[in-house]
Design a protein around this motif. Sequence first.
Motif, PDB file in Angstrom:
ATOM      1  N   ILE A  44     103.371 -34.413 120.338  1.00  0.00           N
ATOM      2  CA  ILE A  44     103.764 -34.721 118.800  1.00  0.00           C
ATOM      3  C   ILE A  44     105.102 -33.993 118.628  1.00  0.00           C
ATOM      4  O   ILE A  44     106.012 -34.548 117.912  1.00  0.00           O
ATOM      5  N   ALA A  45     104.975 -32.738 118.875  1.00  0.00           N
ATOM      6  CA  ALA A  45     106.230 -32.019 118.674  1.00  0.00           C
ATOM      7  C   ALA A  45     107.393 -32.423 119.145  1.00  0.00           C
ATOM      8  O   ALA A  45     108.546 -32.575 118.894  1.00  0.00           O
ATOM      9  N   ALA A  46     107.333 -32.963 120.633  1.00  0.00           N
ATOM     10  CA  ALA A  46     108.465 -33.529 121.251  1.00  0.00           C
ATOM     11  C   ALA A  46     108.972 -34.731 120.554  1.00  0.00           C
ATOM     12  O   ALA A  46     110.125 -35.070 120.617  1.00  0.00           O
ATOM     13  N   ALA A  47     108.066 -35.657 120.325  1.00  0.00           N
ATOM     14  CA  ALA A  47     108.277 -36.798 119.608  1.00  0.00           C
ATOM     15  C   ALA A  47     109.189 -36.555 118.467  1.00  0.00           C
ATOM     16  O   ALA A  47     110.198 -37.482 118.034  1.00  0.00           O
ATOM     17  N   ARG A  48     108.719 -35.689 117.495  1.00  0.00           N
ATOM     18  CA  ARG A  48     109.369 -35.523 116.203  1.00  0.00           C
ATOM     19  C   ARG A  48     110.870 -34.758 116.460  1.00  0.00           C
ATOM     20  O   ARG A  48     111.687 -35.264 115.654  1.00  0.00           O
ATOM     21  N   LEU A  49     110.839 -34.039 117.607  1.00  0.00           N
ATOM     22  CA  LEU A  49     112.343 -33.448 118.102  1.00  0.00           C
ATOM     23  C   LEU A  49     113.089 -34.744 118.596  1.00  0.00           C
ATOM     24  O   LEU A  49     114.163 -34.917 118.224  1.00  0.00           O
ATOM     25  N   ARG A  50     112.510 -35.493 119.136  1.00  0.00           N
ATOM     26  CA  ARG A  50     113.417 -36.646 119.498  1.00  0.00           C
ATOM     27  C   ARG A  50     113.859 -37.524 118.462  1.00  0.00           C
ATOM     28  O   ARG A  50     114.858 -38.006 118.602  1.00  0.00           O
ATOM     29  N   LEU A  51     112.981 -37.686 117.338  1.00  0.00           N
ATOM     30  CA  LEU A  51     113.317 -38.682 116.121  1.00  0.00           C
ATOM     31  C   LEU A  51     114.544 -37.778 115.702  1.00  0.00           C
ATOM     32  O   LEU A  51     115.491 -38.535 115.113  1.00  0.00           O
ATOM     33  N   VAL A  52     114.623 -36.366 115.601  1.00  0.00           N
ATOM     34  CA  VAL A  52     115.871 -35.790 114.818  1.00  0.00           C
ATOM     35  C   VAL A  52     116.957 -35.884 115.737  1.00  0.00           C
ATOM     36  O   VAL A  52     118.131 -36.206 115.302  1.00  0.00           O
ATOM     37  N   THR A  53     116.943 -35.784 117.026  1.00  0.00           N
ATOM     38  CA  THR A  53     117.885 -35.771 117.796  1.00  0.00           C
ATOM     39  C   THR A  53     118.427 -37.220 118.072  1.00  0.00           C
ATOM     40  O   THR A  53     119.752 -37.191 117.788  1.00  0.00           O
ATOM     41  N   ASP A  54     117.546 -38.212 117.923  1.00  0.00           N
ATOM     42  CA  ASP A  54     118.112 -39.670 118.241  1.00  0.00           C
ATOM     43  C   ASP A  54     119.076 -39.895 116.992  1.00  0.00           C
ATOM     44  O   ASP A  54     120.241 -40.550 116.900  1.00  0.00           O
ATOM     45  N   GLN A  56     120.714 -37.803 114.971  1.00  0.00           N
ATOM     46  CA  GLN A  56     121.970 -36.952 114.841  1.00  0.00           C
ATOM     47  C   GLN A  56     122.915 -37.528 116.031  1.00  0.00           C
ATOM     48  O   GLN A  56     124.193 -37.609 115.512  1.00  0.00           O
ATOM     49  N   LEU A  57     122.583 -38.194 116.835  1.00  0.00           N
ATOM     50  CA  LEU A  57     123.345 -38.863 117.790  1.00  0.00           C
ATOM     51  C   LEU A  57     123.455 -40.303 117.564  1.00  0.00           C
ATOM     52  O   LEU A  57     124.474 -41.027 118.544  1.00  0.00           O
ATOM     53  N   GLY A  58     122.659 -40.784 116.617  1.00  0.00           N
ATOM     54  CA  GLY A  58     123.044 -42.365 116.340  1.00  0.00           C
ATOM     55  C   GLY A  58     122.073 -43.231 117.100  1.00  0.00           C
ATOM     56  O   GLY A  58     122.769 -44.405 117.339  1.00  0.00           O
ATOM     57  N   LEU A  59     121.299 -42.620 117.956  1.00  0.00           N
ATOM     58  CA  LEU A  59     120.671 -43.672 118.723  1.00  0.00           C
ATOM     59  C   LEU A  59     119.433 -44.084 117.956  1.00  0.00           C
ATOM     60  O   LEU A  59     118.888 -43.791 117.219  1.00  0.00           O
ATOM     61  N   VAL A  60     118.787 -45.537 118.805  1.00  0.00           N
ATOM     62  CA  VAL A  60     117.596 -45.860 118.277  1.00  0.00           C
ATOM     63  C   VAL A  60     116.791 -45.364 118.938  1.00  0.00           C
ATOM     64  O   VAL A  60     116.531 -45.468 120.187  1.00  0.00           O
ATOM     65  N   THR A  61     115.448 -44.808 118.068  1.00  0.00           N
ATOM     66  CA  THR A  61     114.326 -44.217 118.902  1.00  0.00           C
ATOM     67  C   THR A  61     113.200 -45.532 118.784  1.00  0.00           C
ATOM     68  O   THR A  61     112.967 -46.283 117.983  1.00  0.00           O
ATOM     69  N   PRO A  62     112.706 -45.234 120.148  1.00  0.00           N
ATOM     70  CA  PRO A  62     111.620 -46.549 120.511  1.00  0.00           C
ATOM     71  C   PRO A  62     110.536 -46.438 119.360  1.00  0.00           C
ATOM     72  O   PRO A  62     110.170 -45.368 118.892  1.00  0.00           O
ATOM     73  N   ASP A  63     109.813 -47.528 119.045  1.00  0.00           N
ATOM     74  CA  ASP A  63     108.628 -47.412 118.271  1.00  0.00           C
ATOM     75  C   ASP A  63     107.552 -46.655 118.613  1.00  0.00           C
ATOM     76  O   ASP A  63     106.682 -46.043 117.825  1.00  0.00           O
ATOM     77  N   TRP A  64     107.229 -46.488 119.893  1.00  0.00           N
ATOM     78  CA  TRP A  64     106.035 -45.602 120.425  1.00  0.00           C
ATOM     79  C   TRP A  64     106.423 -44.445 120.144  1.00  0.00           C
ATOM     80  O   TRP A  64     105.446 -43.630 119.985  1.00  0.00           O
ATOM     81  N   VAL A  65     107.582 -43.849 120.093  1.00  0.00           N
ATOM     82  CA  VAL A  65     107.947 -42.314 119.910  1.00  0.00           C
ATOM     83  C   VAL A  65     107.846 -42.126 118.400  1.00  0.00           C
ATOM     84  O   VAL A  65     107.400 -41.219 118.033  1.00  0.00           O
ATOM     85  N   LYS A  66     108.212 -43.038 117.555  1.00  0.00           N
ATOM     86  CA  LYS A  66     107.976 -42.992 116.070  1.00  0.00           C
ATOM     87  C   LYS A  66     106.577 -42.943 115.747  1.00  0.00           C
ATOM     88  O   LYS A  66     105.800 -42.219 114.789  1.00  0.00           O
ATOM     89  N   GLU A  67     105.420 -43.770 116.424  1.00  0.00           N
ATOM     90  CA  GLU A  67     104.175 -43.673 116.076  1.00  0.00           C
ATOM     91  C   GLU A  67     103.572 -42.435 116.677  1.00  0.00           C
ATOM     92  O   GLU A  67     102.580 -41.861 115.812  1.00  0.00           O
ATOM     93  N   LEU A  68     104.007 -41.842 117.725  1.00  0.00           N
ATOM     94  CA  LEU A  68     103.485 -40.501 118.114  1.00  0.00           C
ATOM     95  C   LEU A  68     103.883 -39.419 117.438  1.00  0.00           C
ATOM     96  O   LEU A  68     103.073 -38.542 116.921  1.00  0.00           O
ATOM     97  N   ALA A  70     104.229 -39.615 114.202  1.00  0.00           N
ATOM     98  CA  ALA A  70     103.583 -39.794 112.900  1.00  0.00           C
ATOM     99  C   ALA A  70     102.160 -39.370 112.942  1.00  0.00           C
ATOM    100  O   ALA A  70     101.395 -38.839 112.031  1.00  0.00           O
ATOM    101  N   GLY A  71     101.641 -38.965 114.318  1.00  0.00           N
ATOM    102  CA  GLY A  71     100.366 -38.567 114.274  1.00  0.00           C
ATOM    103  C   GLY A  71     100.042 -37.095 114.089  1.00  0.00           C
ATOM    104  O   GLY A  71     101.103 -36.293 113.753  1.00  0.00           O
ATOM    105  N   LYS A  72      98.880 -36.808 114.061  1.00  0.00           N
ATOM    106  CA  LYS A  72      98.541 -35.421 113.742  1.00  0.00           C
ATOM    107  C   LYS A  72      97.900 -34.871 115.070  1.00  0.00           C
ATOM    108  O   LYS A  72      97.279 -35.273 115.806  1.00  0.00           O
ATOM    109  N   PRO A  73      98.235 -33.583 115.332  1.00  0.00           N
ATOM    110  CA  PRO A  73      97.614 -33.107 116.406  1.00  0.00           C
ATOM    111  C   PRO A  73      95.860 -32.935 116.205  1.00  0.00           C
ATOM    112  O   PRO A  73      95.440 -32.887 115.319  1.00  0.00           O
ATOM    113  N   ARG A  74      95.334 -33.000 117.464  1.00  0.00           N
ATOM    114  CA  ARG A  74      93.800 -33.159 117.356  1.00  0.00           C
ATOM    115  C   ARG A  74      93.233 -31.645 117.091  1.00  0.00           C
ATOM    116  O   ARG A  74      93.974 -30.816 117.608  1.00  0.00           O
TER     117      ARG A  74
END
Length: 78
Positions: A44-54, A56-68, A70-74
């Motif tokens: 989840i932390a890696a997915a959130r980091l990718r959201l921020v990075t994408d 800032q770089l102007g890239l499109v983040t895949p939907d599965w990364v966005k869904e991950l 948004a999840g909460k750690p178990r």
Amino acid sequence: MMTAQESDAGHNSASTAEGQAAHRADAPEPKRHRAASYDRGVQIAAARLRLVTDSQLGLVTPDWVKELAAGKPRTRVS
């Protein structure tokens, strides 16, 4: 200057080997850990980091990364 042979002259290799074997026998078992990629919180932390990075770089983040992201750690059940 002392040579390697002179520095080892006082060592008894048999007693050294026995001491090392005894130390290993007394040592606790190393803890076994799961690889970080299997830990949901790390994913989840890696997915959130990718959201921020994408973003800032102007890239499109895949939907599965966005869904991950948004999840909460178990929570662990002990």
